[in-house]
Design a protein around this motif. Structure first.
Motif: not given
Length: 491
Positions: A441-452
């Motif tokens: 199957t094709s991968y897909q990832v769910t992010l919750s946040q990005i911090k800088v």
């Protein structure tokens, strides 16, 4: 580097005996410079220093009044100081070169010019090239005598021009750093020593009596750029922290832009293929980088550009923790600037930073943290790339991660940007998944946040959007950051 009076005393008579009932000289005595021995602790080399006439140390004074033609100073001649352009009320910078270098080595000349461009001062170049040649063990022994000569000159400047030793700053590379240590040990109250990758061979694991340490000046700052175990093709710089503040750019090891020659046979191939000059440049590249970084710091500090880059460093237990963004507590005055401006901070201890590979070497350091949602349904393996866009510029795309991407993962990386992006207003992230033979199957990832995060440039910014799905080869864009203390929380 506290010198023992019995081994290193100053006498004004040509005798092998020092005054005050000190034991006879068991090594070699030089008039007005003292007794030198290979007795412990000075057993880091089994050689005695060469005679002053053989080393022929030359002290060249440059000021804004004589930038191109130096005045020659003599260690025991007040008239040579008084009749020169030396100004006792101005700061004095003293540059000492290292092994196989000269007083006309490129960085020495460039550093002299940069210092004089920065402010009116006395710049003294210590040229001891006759004593800095093979065999290396002899050059190590000669550092003691050159140190004694320079200490005598500093004393002559005090006596002849009323110099405040607290305003004397010695900048020494490699063996020159340890020469500075000898001077400091004989000059109570010496203001500052900047040690540029102090030499490791002949000093590592030896007593502080014979090497630079933090007691040798009011402030000792050290830049480590080749701090690996010594071998034929590397490790020329001392590993352990030895100053009030020790900077380890790029972990203090292999420097970006330097060719990483890992074998002796590779070194031989370089020699026959490219010649001795190119080969020497390659094997000493990381060691020499310390001089380029310090020179760059002088030039950066003299610039009046609004968004000028500085070598900002962070105190941390390890480089690995630094790279994970675990040590970004830059409270006021606690994240020092490596190089000429180091004393402007009250910070002490070991500090890390990253630099670029191009001349100037300075970059703006941004830390990004990507959090994978706990509810992400897919395991994935691949690359993640990220770009931070600010209100002034963009970092461009940077590789930030390669490996397994699992639910709940938190991945931190550092982006080194050649420009100041200003305040971040947008983050873009994309994935390039790597599929195995049995991936159905094709991968897909769910992010919750990005911090800088940035080192002292701005507060932490969170970029949030519920259900940030990363599909292969596509990028997603997040805008409207929220600030520190407003971590993303989903109901």
């Amino acid at each position: 580097m506290k010198l023992l009076l019995a081994l290193f005393c100053f006498c004004l008579i040509p005798s092998s005996l020092c005054s005050n009932n000190v034991s006879p000289c068991s090594g070699i005595f030089f008039q007005r410079l003292g007794c030198f021995s290979v007795d412990p602790p000075f057993d880091n080399t089994q050689r005695l220093p060469q005679a002053p006439s053989d080393i022929n140390t030359v002290f060249r004074l440059y000021t804004r009044q004589n930038r191109d033609v130096p005045h020659l100073l003599l260690p025991h001649s007040r008239s040579s100081v008084i009749n020169s352009n030396f100004n006792g009320s101005r700061p004095t910078k003293i540059i000492i070169h290292g092994f196989l270098q000269t007083g006309s080595t490129e960085y020495v000349l460039n550093m002299t010019k940069a210092l004089l461009d920065k402010a009116p001062m006395n710049v003294i170049v210590v040229a001891w090239e006759n004593g800095a040649t093979f065999p290396y063990s002899q050059a190590v022994a000669n550092t003691r005598l050159v140190g004694a000569q320079l200490a005598a000159l500093v004393d002559t400047m005090v006596q002849g021009r009323g110099v405040d030793v607290a305003k004397v700053h010695i900048i020494g590379h490699s063996l020159g750093a340890h020469i500075a240590g000898y001077v400091g040990a004989m000059t109570p109250g010496l203001g500052r020593i900047s040690a540029l990758d102090p030499a490791q061979p002949g000093y590592h694991n030896f007593s502080t009596e014979v090497r630079l340490d933090q007691s040798d000046a009011v402030f000792v700052d050290v830049i480590h750029t080749d701090a690996i175990p010594y071998g034929t093709i590397g490790g020329y710089g001392i590993i352990e922290p030895i100053g009030d503040i020790d900077f380890y750019p790029n972990a203090g090891r292999h420097q970006p832009g330097c060719q990483d020659e890992s074998t002796y046979m590779g070194l031989v191939e370089d020699f026959f293929g490219d010649g001795i000059t190119v080969t020497e440049s390659r094997i000493s590249c990381s060691h020499e980088r310390s001089t380029e970084l310090f020179l760059a710091s002088i030039i950066h500090s003299s610039s009046h550009e609004r968004h000028q880059c500085y070598f900002r460093a962070v105190h941390c237990e390890s480089f690995e923790k630094f790279m994970r963004g675990e040590c970004l507590n830059c409270l006021p005055n606690l994240c020092p600037i490596m190089g000429i401006e180091a004393p402007s901070s009250q910070a002490r201890g070991v500090h890390y930073l990253n630099t670029t590979s191009s001349p100037g070497f300075c970059g703006f350091q941004y830390f990004v943290t990507l959090s994978v949602s706990d509810s992400s349904m897919s395991y994935a393996y691949g690359h993640l790339e990220l770009m931070v866009i600010g209100n002034q510029a963009s970092t461009g795309w940077s590789h930030v991660y390669l490996g397994d991407i699992l639910p709940g993962n938190v991945m931190t990386a550092m982006i080194l940007s050649p420009v100041d992006i200003g305040n971040p207003i947008e983050v873009r992230v994309r994935a390039h998944y790597i599929y195995g033979l049995f991936s159905w199957t094709s991968y897909q990832v769910t992010l919750s946040q990005i911090k800088v995060d940035s080192i002292m440039e701005f507060n932490t910014h969170f970029f949030c959007e519920e259900g940030i799905i990363l599909r292969d080869g596509e990028y997603i864009s997040l805008t409207t950051p929220i600030y520190e203390g407003s971590n993303c929380i989903w109901s």
